[in-house]
Motif scaffolding. Structure first.
Motif, short mmCIF file in Angstrom:
data_model
loop_
_atom_site.label_atom_id
_atom_site.label_comp_id
_atom_site.label_asym_id
_atom_site.label_seq_id
_atom_site.Cartn_x
_atom_site.Cartn_y
_atom_site.Cartn_z
N ALA A 1 0.37 -0.64 -0.05
CA ALA A 1 0.22 0.12 0.32
C ALA A 1 0.86 1.28 0.44
O ALA A 1 0.81 2.60 -0.84
CB ALA A 1 -1.21 -0.49 0.61
N ASP A 2 1.87 1.55 1.15
CA ASP A 2 3.19 2.67 1.31
C ASP A 2 3.54 2.80 -0.59
O ASP A 2 3.97 4.19 -1.16
CB ASP A 2 3.69 1.96 2.19
CG ASP A 2 3.27 2.55 3.52
OD1 ASP A 2 1.78 3.21 3.66
OD2 ASP A 2 3.75 2.76 4.37
N ARG B 1 1.17 3.98 -3.53
CA ARG B 1 0.60 5.54 -2.76
C ARG B 1 2.30 6.43 -3.23
O ARG B 1 2.24 7.28 -3.68
CB ARG B 1 0.66 6.09 -1.16
CG ARG B 1 0.51 7.39 -1.08
CD ARG B 1 0.01 7.51 0.17
NE ARG B 1 -1.83 7.18 0.42
CZ ARG B 1 -1.87 6.59 0.85
NH1 ARG B 1 -1.40 5.62 1.77
NH2 ARG B 1 -3.19 5.99 0.80
N SER C 1 1.98 5.84 -7.18
CA SER C 1 0.85 6.58 -7.80
C SER C 1 0.99 7.90 -7.82
O SER C 1 1.04 8.93 -9.20
CB SER C 1 -0.20 6.53 -7.24
OG SER C 1 -1.42 7.07 -7.89
N HIS D 1 -6.94 -1.13 2.71
CA HIS D 1 -6.42 0.49 2.31
C HIS D 1 -5.31 -0.30 1.18
O HIS D 1 -5.60 1.36 0.80
CB HIS D 1 -5.34 0.69 3.50
CG HIS D 1 -4.62 1.46 3.79
ND1 HIS D 1 -4.63 2.73 3.73
CD2 HIS D 1 -2.94 1.74 2.70
CE1 HIS D 1 -3.16 4.04 3.51
NE2 HIS D 1 -2.81 3.17 3.29
N TYR D 2 -4.75 -1.01 0.62
CA TYR D 2 -4.55 -1.44 0.19
C TYR D 2 -5.46 -1.35 -0.86
O TYR D 2 -4.96 -0.27 -2.60
CB TYR D 2 -3.39 -2.69 0.15
CG TYR D 2 -3.11 -3.39 -2.18
CD1 TYR D 2 -2.14 -2.81 -1.69
CD2 TYR D 2 -3.86 -4.23 -2.08
CE1 TYR D 2 -1.17 -3.54 -3.01
CE2 TYR D 2 -3.25 -4.57 -3.27
CZ TYR D 2 -2.48 -3.89 -3.98
OH TYR D 2 -1.65 -4.62 -5.18
N VAL E 1 -5.62 2.17 -2.16
CA VAL E 1 -4.53 2.71 -2.91
C VAL E 1 -4.57 2.96 -4.90
O VAL E 1 -4.66 3.69 -5.68
CB VAL E 1 -3.55 2.44 -2.06
CG1 VAL E 1 -2.41 2.93 -3.26
CG2 VAL E 1 -3.51 3.55 -1.36
N ARG E 2 -4.80 1.23 -4.69
CA ARG E 2 -4.61 0.75 -5.62
C ARG E 2 -6.49 1.08 -7.09
O ARG E 2 -5.44 1.30 -8.16
CB ARG E 2 -5.38 -0.47 -5.92
CG ARG E 2 -4.29 -1.43 -5.40
CD ARG E 2 -2.72 -1.78 -6.44
NE ARG E 2 -2.83 -2.45 -7.79
CZ ARG E 2 -1.92 -3.17 -8.23
NH1 ARG E 2 -1.11 -3.00 -8.21
NH2 ARG E 2 -2.47 -4.05 -9.76
N SER F 1 -7.93 4.11 -6.68
CA SER F 1 -7.30 5.74 -6.65
C SER F 1 -6.37 5.58 -7.73
O SER F 1 -5.96 6.08 -8.80
CB SER F 1 -6.58 5.97 -5.64
OG SER F 1 -5.95 7.83 -5.70
N THR F 2 -4.99 4.78 -8.13
CA THR F 2 -4.77 4.60 -9.47
C THR F 2 -4.95 4.18 -10.32
O THR F 2 -4.53 4.76 -11.62
CB THR F 2 -3.04 3.74 -8.37
OG1 THR F 2 -2.24 4.08 -7.52
CG2 THR F 2 -2.31 3.72 -9.99
#
Length: 172
Positions: free
Chosen positions: A69-70, A73, A76, A115-116, A119-120, A122-123
């Protein structure tokens, strides 16, 4: 955008990740399908499995999911900057420090996976809206030139690398 980056579009050291990306198929579609695959795989693990380490000095599965996830982010953000034509050099990051200071093991695997996935997603929205000319724009990351499409492939290859490690070393 289906075309893979040329080797001149990224540092040679990144080829270990970019070479893992399937040569057939659209990058956006591969990214979406990979998100589904990784989320499905991890959602089938128990909390107990999430705490597993294959060696005492290795990350737990929870820490690996947090790392994904980090890194997603950060990548991205890099993709956004390069695709929008921002040529300001971007520094690298120390992944071990991120994991050390994140306290991922204090969270449930379910929460880390959510959370992961965010993030994905959003990307994915960013990838799906990039104009054709943005894919080959170049930027500088970690003292090396990189194209937007190379960043996207790096994201796919990085997560595939870690999925392979999970399958080969953690869940045997």
């Amino acid at each position: 955008m289906g075309q893979r980056p040329e080797s001149s579009e990224y540092l040679n050291e990144l080829s270990k990740y970019i070479s893992l990306v399937p040569t057939e198929g659209d990058i956006c579609t591969i990214f979406r399908e990979q998100t589904d695959e990784i989320c499905s795989f991890i959602s089938n693990l128990t909390e107990e499995q999430g705490e597993h380490r294959y060696a005492h000095d290795k990350w737990s599965i929870k820490q690996m999911v947090g790392h994904l996830a980090d890194t997603g982010r950060i990548m991205s953000y890099r993709l956004l900057r390069v695709a929008r034509g921002d040529t300001t050099p971007l520094a690298g990051f120390e992944e071990k420090d991120y994991v050390l200071n994140a306290n991922f093991d204090a969270h449930t695997l379910e929460k880390l996976l959510a959370h992961y996935k965010l993030v994905r997603e959003s990307t994915q929205a960013l990838l799906d809206t990039l104009p054709e000319e943005a894919w080959t724009r170049m930027g500088t990351v970690n003292n090396g030139a990189i194209s937007a499409r190379a960043v996207a492939c790096l994201m796919i290859g990085h997560d595939l690398h870690h999925l392979n490690i999970l399958k080969e070393r953690y869940l045997i």
